[in-house]
Design a protein around this motif. Structure first.
Motif, mmCIF file in Angstrom:
data_model
loop_
_atom_site.group_PDB
_atom_site.id
_atom_site.type_symbol
_atom_site.label_atom_id
_atom_site.label_comp_id
_atom_site.label_asym_id
_atom_site.label_seq_id
_atom_site.Cartn_x
_atom_site.Cartn_y
_atom_site.Cartn_z
ATOM 1 N N GLN A 81 -1.788 72.638 86.654
ATOM 2 C CA GLN A 81 -1.885 72.015 85.339
ATOM 3 C C GLN A 81 -2.762 70.772 85.385
ATOM 4 O OE1 GLN A 81 -0.718 73.295 82.492
ATOM 5 N NE2 GLN A 81 -1.749 71.610 81.415
ATOM 6 N N VAL A 82 -2.683 70.021 86.504
ATOM 7 C CA VAL A 82 -3.530 68.827 86.652
ATOM 8 C C VAL A 82 -5.000 69.232 86.735
ATOM 9 C CG1 VAL A 82 -4.045 66.832 88.098
ATOM 10 C CG2 VAL A 82 -1.680 67.572 87.813
ATOM 11 N N PHE A 83 -5.274 70.317 87.448
ATOM 12 C CA PHE A 83 -6.661 70.747 87.626
ATOM 13 C C PHE A 83 -7.269 71.288 86.329
ATOM 14 C CE2 PHE A 83 -5.538 70.520 92.062
ATOM 15 C CZ PHE A 83 -6.734 70.243 92.707
ATOM 16 N N ILE A 84 -6.475 71.995 85.527
ATOM 17 C CA ILE A 84 -7.045 72.617 84.324
ATOM 18 C C ILE A 84 -6.974 71.707 83.114
ATOM 19 C CG2 ILE A 84 -6.447 74.912 85.148
ATOM 20 C CD1 ILE A 84 -4.121 74.935 83.188
ATOM 21 N N ASP A 85 -6.391 70.509 83.270
ATOM 22 C CA ASP A 85 -6.308 69.569 82.158
ATOM 23 C C ASP A 85 -7.717 69.162 81.753
ATOM 24 O OD1 ASP A 85 -5.664 67.712 80.289
ATOM 25 O OD2 ASP A 85 -4.842 66.240 81.676
ATOM 26 N N LEU A 90 -4.631 76.220 97.151
ATOM 27 C CA LEU A 90 -3.272 75.677 97.062
ATOM 28 C C LEU A 90 -2.255 76.623 97.703
ATOM 29 C CD1 LEU A 90 -3.261 74.153 93.457
ATOM 30 C CD2 LEU A 90 -3.396 72.937 95.629
ATOM 31 N N GLU A 91 -2.498 77.929 97.587
ATOM 32 C CA GLU A 91 -1.615 78.904 98.249
ATOM 33 C C GLU A 91 -1.644 78.738 99.764
ATOM 34 O OE1 GLU A 91 -2.972 82.688 96.997
ATOM 35 O OE2 GLU A 91 -2.045 82.589 95.001
ATOM 36 N N LEU A 92 -2.801 78.351 100.297
ATOM 37 C CA LEU A 92 -2.923 78.127 101.733
ATOM 38 C C LEU A 92 -2.262 76.823 102.169
ATOM 39 C CD1 LEU A 92 -6.675 79.185 102.218
ATOM 40 C CD2 LEU A 92 -4.662 80.461 102.979
ATOM 41 N N MET A 94 3.341 74.877 92.468
ATOM 42 C CA MET A 94 2.009 75.403 92.167
ATOM 43 C C MET A 94 1.644 75.192 90.700
ATOM 44 S SD MET A 94 -0.771 77.122 93.059
ATOM 45 C CE MET A 94 -0.511 78.176 94.494
ATOM 46 N N ALA A 95 2.572 75.479 89.793
ATOM 47 C CA ALA A 95 2.284 75.402 88.356
ATOM 48 C C ALA A 95 1.899 73.986 87.945
ATOM 49 C CB ALA A 95 3.488 75.889 87.557
#
Length: 717
Positions: A698-702, A591-593, A693-694
């Motif tokens: 959050q969607v990915f770690i849900d 995501l940083e990229l 980013m946050a």
């Protein structure tokens, strides 16, 4: 551009390969120079100019395709031609003095002669012969594009190899070669010359992305490079140095048909473009000499289809007078030939056999553009192109090309029938060369089929098959050859089974582009490194007999590799143990990229929408003075903004697609849960709008509504 050059046409031969036209050195008893040309009909032509007219000094009988032509001998007056795996030698009067079978398995693709030494390359194998006896050889494992020999002290000979892994290698017998890494694949090596002086340590270099450089062989027999023209463009296909007017010039031929003349730089000046000409088909050879008239230097050019012409410094007025006289003679000769043909037709009363095979000679090249993650596909014939049919069994996008004047028609197709794209390019009259741009979708592998027909032979069709790799937008990296030791947030894929190194190498060639001909082994282990041209993430591969480890920052790359490699193992009934390790930090790394590019794309899209709205405003005859300074500034930069958008008008959607695929693959790898792209896009939509980013993390770690994580290892038989 300050150099006045005029074109003069000399002759037309058959289709030519690169580096098959050479100019003989000046002779004391001649004011102009002879030149030799070899073509795909296997014919060697030797031409000279006498009393202003082109004369055929020698013409051999047809034979196998001539793939390379070089000059050798004490005075560079001997001709060496390569066809298949045989080298033949001719004097400049056409007398055969050498017929040498090299015993190479593959056809000769590059050749050079220096005194009694002959270097020949076939695919990835270099071999040197001394007086037609084996001297030394080297298996590069990479495609060899060109070779050049340099004389060192005594009888020592150094070989320079232009290799497909972005490197030039210096060979000295059987010793380990010195390697010079380059930012692009070298395609042409040309000995630096000034007048009759040929350097023993300086070599011009041309690359696949259009750069030209100067190599210097240093005392320790390593190479140093000084870039002369560090400007990317069409692939360099031919190089020479020659003094046309007021100093030494660099002569450059390119894949797109361009002939460039640059000043040769010195310590006080930079190279500058003096002349540019486009021949509308790829250039196979360029060379400087006195060809058409005494005292008038020129650039002798040969194109792919076999057209030979000069770009001469001769005065246009004098040239026009000679051409008018020549036209009258040509018309008379053409009429005589036409009358003779009519007589033979009437006497023979023959008809053309409709079943006789007609063969179209097609030259094509497909190269990845790292800047916009698309492919440039060039197609050319030796005759005018009529139609080009494009068919793909995998999703691809056909992009606009400014220089492409063909009319494109898209046909409806059903993916269930194996057709994702069906398109026809109808070319204008006398178009031999066509450029196309194609964008692939990673994870979708298949085959691109190209069918080409000619305006001259409309009933003859040539088919070209181009494989599309699953990770087609990854570019191979060659700078780091150290042992693999990733330190970042890499996802890991480990495969253990009864496969060999060669077998794994073959499987990877189905997944990744530009894989070497053979694996480069160090202590029985091979290493490959790739970077995604679109995302920027790294993929590293190491493999040996029975064991392969892959580290990737992007989990999508790892999942694609896992799916394809396990599928190939299943086809061959090879038992494979698969271990997959997921790095939590890899999502934030990818995501940083992506996010900086996502923000730029969003801002660019917004600006274009505002400009479109302002265009409607202006149609209502509203004065610009009523607009804010921000909008007035946008209008001033309208051309630049829309030009940037035209390069990739779907960039925002593509970036959204990458993040969506990342989420789908993350769910598969982390939670063994399959969700479709539509559901993933819906879940990510709010976070994608914020571009924060946050919120995306959050969607990915849900972890809501998930099933327990699976075991980290699986076994496939």
């Amino acid at each position: 551009m300050t150099l006045p050059l005029s074109r003069i046409d000399y002759a037309a031969v058959g289709v030519t390969s690169r580096g098959t036209t050479k100019i003989f050195p000046p002779s004391d008893n001649r004011q102009t120079q002879k030149f030799a040309v070899g073509d795909h009909d296997g014919v060697l032509h030797i031409y000279s100019i006498k009393k202003g007219e082109l004369q055929v000094a020698f013409k051999s009988l047809p034979g196998p395709k001539i793939s390379k032509l070089v000059l050798g001998g004490t005075g560079h007056d001997k001709i060496y031609i390569a066809h298949e795996n045989t080298v033949k030698g001719y004097t400049k009067k056409g007398k055969l003095f050498l017929d040498f079978d090299t015993n190479l398995i593959d056809p000769i693709s590059a050749m050079y002669v220096l005194g009694p030494d002959l270097a020949a390359c076939a695919r990835d194998l270099y071999h040197r012969y001394h007086d037609c006896k084996d001297a030394d050889s080297y298996l590069a494992g990479e495609t060899l594009y060109d070779v050049l020999l340099l004389q060192a002290e005594g009888a020592t000979v150094y070989a320079l190899l232009a290799c497909g892994d972005c490197a030039v290698r210096v060979l000295h017998g059987t010793k380990i070669p010195a390697v010079l890494r380059l930012p692009s694949i070298p395609t042409v090596l040309s000995l630096y010359r000034e007048g009759e002086f040929e350097s023993k340590d300086r070599v011009l270099l041309g690359t696949m992305d259009g750069r030209v450089g100067l190599l210097i062989l240093q005392g320790n027999k390593t190479l140093r490079i000084t870039w002369l023209l560090n400007v990317t463009g069409s692939e360099v296909t031919a190089l020479d140095t020659y003094e046309l007017q007021d100093g030494l010039d660099i002569l450059i031929g390119r894949q797109d048909g361009t002939v460039d003349v640059y000043t040769f730089p010195d310590e006080e000046s930079l190279p500058s473009l003096r002349y540019r000409y486009n021949a509308s088909e790829s250039i196979s050879s360029v060379g400087g000499g006195i060809i058409g008239a005494a005292g008038c230097p020129e650039v002798l050019v040969t194109t792919y289809s076999g057209r030979i012409f000069g770009l001469t410094t001769r005065s246009p007025g004098l040239l026009e007078v000679d051409q008018n006289e020549g036209i009258v003679k040509l018309k008379a000769e053409i009429q005589q030939l036409q009358d003779k043909l009519n007589e033979e037709k009437e006497a023979a009363n023959f008809t053309v056999d409709p079943l006789a095979p007609l063969i179209l000679s097609v030259n094509h090249r497909m190269v990845l553009n790292k800047e916009d993650a698309s492919y440039s596909l060039s197609i050319e014939l030796d005759t005018p192109i009529d139609n080009i049919l494009v068919q793909s069994d995998t999703p691809i996008e056909l992009l606009d090309v400014e220089s492409n004047s063909a009319v494109v028609s898209l046909s409806a197709c059903n993916p269930k029938d194996g057709n994702f794209v069906l398109a026809t390019y109808r070319c204008q009259v006398n178009i031999n060369h066509l450029e196309m741009r194609i964008r692939t979708i990673e994870g979708q592998s298949g085959t691109l089929q190209i069918y080409v027909t000619s305006q001259v032979q409309p009933k003859c069709c040539r088919k070209i098959s181009i494989p599309i790799c699953a990770l087609s937008l990854h570019s191979r990296q060659f700078e780091d050859e150290s042992p693999l030791s990733p330190t970042g947030p890499f996802n890991e894929l480990k495969l253990i089974g009864s496969f060999t190194v060669a077998e794994m190498h073959a499987w990877l060639s189905l997944t990744l582009p530009n894989v070497s001909e053979r694996p480069h082994l160090q202590d029985g282990e091979a290493t490959l490194t790739y970077i995604s041209s679109f995302v920027g993430s790294t993929l590293k591969c190491t493999y040996k007999k029975g064991n392969a480890i892959f580290f990737g920052e992007n989990i999508s790359s790892i999942i694609i590799l896992r799916d394809i490699l396990t599928r190939e193992a299943t086809k061959r009934k090879i038992k494979l143990d698969v271990f997959c390790g997921i790095a939590e930090g890899s999502i934030s790394r990818v995501l940083e990229l992506i996010l900086p590019r996502l923000n730029i794309a969003y801002e660019l899209t917004t600006k274009v929408k505002i400009l479109n709205a302002l265009e409607e405003w202006e149609l209502k005859e509203n004065p610009k003075e009523n607009l804010s300074s921000e909008y007035q500034e946008l209008l001033q930069k309208e051309t630049e903004i829309k030009s940037q958008m035209a390069k990739d008008n779907e960039i925002l959607g593509r970036l959204h697609g990458v993040i969506t695929d990342l989420y789908v693959d993350w769910e598969r790898a982390k939670r063994s849960r399959r969700i479709n792209s539509k559901d993933a896009a819906e879940k990510l939509s709010a976070a994608l709008e914020t571009r924060e980013m946050a919120q995306l993390l959050q969607v990915f770690i849900d972890t809501s509504n998930t099933v327990p994580a699976p075991s980290s290892a699986t076994s496939i038989t």
